[in-house]
Scaffold this motif. Structure first.
Motif, PDB file in Angstrom:
ATOM      1  N   ASP A  58       0.806  -1.306   0.134  1.00 24.39           N
ATOM      2  CA  ASP A  58      -0.127   0.029  -0.005  1.00 24.39           C
ATOM      3  C   ASP A  58       0.948   1.344  -0.043  1.00 24.39           C
ATOM      4  O   ASP A  58       1.873   1.390   0.595  1.00 24.39           O
ATOM      5  N   ASP A  59       0.463   2.278  -0.796  1.00 26.47           N
ATOM      6  CA  ASP A  59       1.460   3.646  -0.889  1.00 26.47           C
ATOM      7  C   ASP A  59       1.622   4.302   0.382  1.00 26.47           C
ATOM      8  O   ASP A  59       2.391   4.950   1.137  1.00 26.47           O
ATOM      9  N   PHE A  60       0.267   4.164   1.359  1.00 29.44           N
ATOM     10  CA  PHE A  60       0.363   4.829   2.575  1.00 29.44           C
ATOM     11  C   PHE A  60       1.226   4.013   3.495  1.00 29.44           C
ATOM     12  O   PHE A  60       2.056   4.810   4.399  1.00 29.44           O
ATOM     13  N   PHE A  61       1.514   2.709   3.605  1.00 31.20           N
ATOM     14  CA  PHE A  61       2.392   2.108   4.104  1.00 31.20           C
ATOM     15  C   PHE A  61       3.822   2.482   3.853  1.00 31.20           C
ATOM     16  O   PHE A  61       4.778   2.558   4.623  1.00 31.20           O
ATOM     17  N   LEU A  62       4.036   2.655   2.499  1.00 34.25           N
ATOM     18  CA  LEU A  62       5.410   2.895   1.917  1.00 34.25           C
ATOM     19  C   LEU A  62       5.896   4.257   2.542  1.00 34.25           C
ATOM     20  O   LEU A  62       6.913   4.405   2.963  1.00 34.25           O
ATOM     21  N   LEU A  63       4.855   5.230   2.475  1.00 35.71           N
ATOM     22  CA  LEU A  63       5.241   6.438   2.750  1.00 35.71           C
ATOM     23  C   LEU A  63       5.403   6.437   4.639  1.00 35.71           C
ATOM     24  O   LEU A  63       6.441   7.107   4.939  1.00 35.71           O
ATOM     25  N   PRO A  68       8.717   7.249   9.209  1.00 38.60           N
ATOM     26  CA  PRO A  68       8.276   6.578  10.505  1.00 38.60           C
ATOM     27  C   PRO A  68       8.085   7.483  11.633  1.00 38.60           C
ATOM     28  O   PRO A  68       7.143   7.128  12.350  1.00 38.60           O
ATOM     29  N   LYS A  69       8.502   8.999  11.808  1.00 36.58           N
ATOM     30  CA  LYS A  69       8.415   9.631  12.812  1.00 36.58           C
ATOM     31  C   LYS A  69       6.940  10.545  12.679  1.00 36.58           C
ATOM     32  O   LYS A  69       6.468  10.979  13.542  1.00 36.58           O
ATOM     33  N   ILE A  91      -0.815  14.542   0.733  1.00 39.23           N
ATOM     34  CA  ILE A  91      -0.724  13.943   1.940  1.00 39.23           C
ATOM     35  C   ILE A  91      -0.466  14.589   2.955  1.00 39.23           C
ATOM     36  O   ILE A  91       0.670  15.498   3.211  1.00 39.23           O
ATOM     37  N   ASN A  92      -1.234  14.692   4.095  1.00 40.21           N
ATOM     38  CA  ASN A  92      -0.897  15.540   5.332  1.00 40.21           C
ATOM     39  C   ASN A  92      -0.502  14.364   6.587  1.00 40.21           C
ATOM     40  O   ASN A  92      -0.773  13.212   6.650  1.00 40.21           O
ATOM     41  N   MET A  93       0.828  14.906   7.081  1.00 44.69           N
ATOM     42  CA  MET A  93       1.472  13.959   8.154  1.00 44.69           C
ATOM     43  C   MET A  93       1.857  15.088   9.023  1.00 44.69           C
ATOM     44  O   MET A  93       2.208  16.061   8.947  1.00 44.69           O
ATOM     45  N   THR A  94       1.694  14.671  10.268  1.00 47.50           N
ATOM     46  CA  THR A  94       2.081  15.419  11.506  1.00 47.50           C
ATOM     47  C   THR A  94       3.426  14.859  12.118  1.00 47.50           C
ATOM     48  O   THR A  94       3.547  13.760  12.286  1.00 47.50           O
ATOM     49  N   PHE A  95       4.264  15.957  12.419  1.00 50.52           N
ATOM     50  CA  PHE A  95       5.676  15.480  13.026  1.00 50.52           C
ATOM     51  C   PHE A  95       5.950  16.252  14.249  1.00 50.52           C
ATOM     52  O   PHE A  95       5.674  17.570  14.473  1.00 50.52           O
ATOM     53  N   LYS A  96       6.698  15.710  15.026  1.00 39.31           N
ATOM     54  CA  LYS A  96       7.160  16.672  16.212  1.00 39.31           C
ATOM     55  C   LYS A  96       8.234  17.794  15.496  1.00 39.31           C
ATOM     56  O   LYS A  96       8.924  17.462  14.491  1.00 39.31           O
ATOM     57  N   GLN A  97       8.157  18.756  16.141  1.00 38.87           N
ATOM     58  CA  GLN A  97       9.000  20.007  15.664  1.00 38.87           C
ATOM     59  C   GLN A  97      10.579  19.688  15.819  1.00 38.87           C
ATOM     60  O   GLN A  97      11.158  18.892  16.755  1.00 38.87           O
ATOM     61  N   VAL A 135      -0.747   1.613   9.402  1.00 36.96           N
ATOM     62  CA  VAL A 135      -0.048   2.749   9.286  1.00 36.96           C
ATOM     63  C   VAL A 135      -0.806   3.651  10.550  1.00 36.96           C
ATOM     64  O   VAL A 135      -1.906   3.252  11.227  1.00 36.96           O
ATOM     65  N   LYS A 136       0.179   4.494  11.236  1.00 32.64           N
ATOM     66  CA  LYS A 136      -0.199   5.259  12.121  1.00 32.64           C
ATOM     67  C   LYS A 136      -1.257   6.346  11.850  1.00 32.64           C
ATOM     68  O   LYS A 136      -0.636   7.216  10.640  1.00 32.64           O
TER      69      LYS A 136
END
Length: 198
Positions: A58-63, A68-69, A91-97, A135-136
């Motif tokens: 799955d593309d979402f799994f690959l991303l 991974p963070k 694609i929206n992803m949230t990360f720690k600063q 996926v998370k």
């Protein structure tokens, strides 16, 4: 069982997918992947990720494996959770600063960064994708709150239907929604939306 057999067994147990990270944890050398690729028993789909002929990636799994963070959030999370039928273009992803986001644009990711570690960790769940990969993603209450933040320019054509679906869903947890809304400082906005729908 030799090292090749170990990797193929691992792939079989994971819907045809195996990573070098998993193999290393089993004490299997990375050179084994090269031999399996040369004999066409495995195919490399991304650095560190291999699939068997009948495996599905799955593309979402690959991303997720590439970043991974990150946690899928906002409109992308609406889609992954079934609150939007629109396949995300961005694609929206949230990360720690502090996480470098410079190369993410090449992968069509719209990164959102959060400085507060406790807020980053709130509401993370895993979603099983077609093919059995995970996926998370943030749970729906957290997503609905994030879409209300003034620092984020949300797509209202997706937000309003998502709130409607949520209000009509049997699994909604309105207390959690308002708890998150208070935590992130958007309680009044969320109350206005939900007041009309409930």
């Amino acid at each position: 069982m030799n090292q090749k057999e170990k990797i193929l067994k691992l792939a079989e147990e994971n819907n045809g997918i195996v990573t070098t990270k998993q193999a290393t944890a089993l004490g299997v050398g990375r050179w084994v992947f090269q031999e399996l690729v040369e004999s066409e028993m495995l195919y490399q789909v991304q650095r560190g990720i291999y699939v068997t002929e009948d495996g599905f990636v799955d593309d979402f799994f690959l991303l997720q494996e590439r970043y991974p963070k990150g946690v899928y959030s906002h409109e992308t999370a609406l889609y992954l959770l079934g609150y939007s039928d629109r396949v995300p273009i961005e694609i929206n992803m949230t990360f720690k600063q502090g996480v470098s986001t410079s190369r993410m644009k090449l992968d069509n990711i719209r990164p959102v960064t959060i400085s507060n570690k406790e807020q980053f960790d709130v509401g993370i769940i895993t979603v099983v994708r077609p093919g059995g990969t995970e996926v998370k993603v943030y749970e729906i209450e957290r997503v609905l709150v994030d879409l209300m933040k003034t620092t984020y320019n949300a797509d209202l054509e997706q937000v309003i239907p998502a709130y409607r679906r949520y209000a009509a869903s049997k699994g909604k947890d309105v207390n959690k929604l308002f708890r998150y809304a208070k935590m992130f400082g958007v309680e009044e906005k969320v109350r206005n939306y939900m007041g009309v729908l409930l």
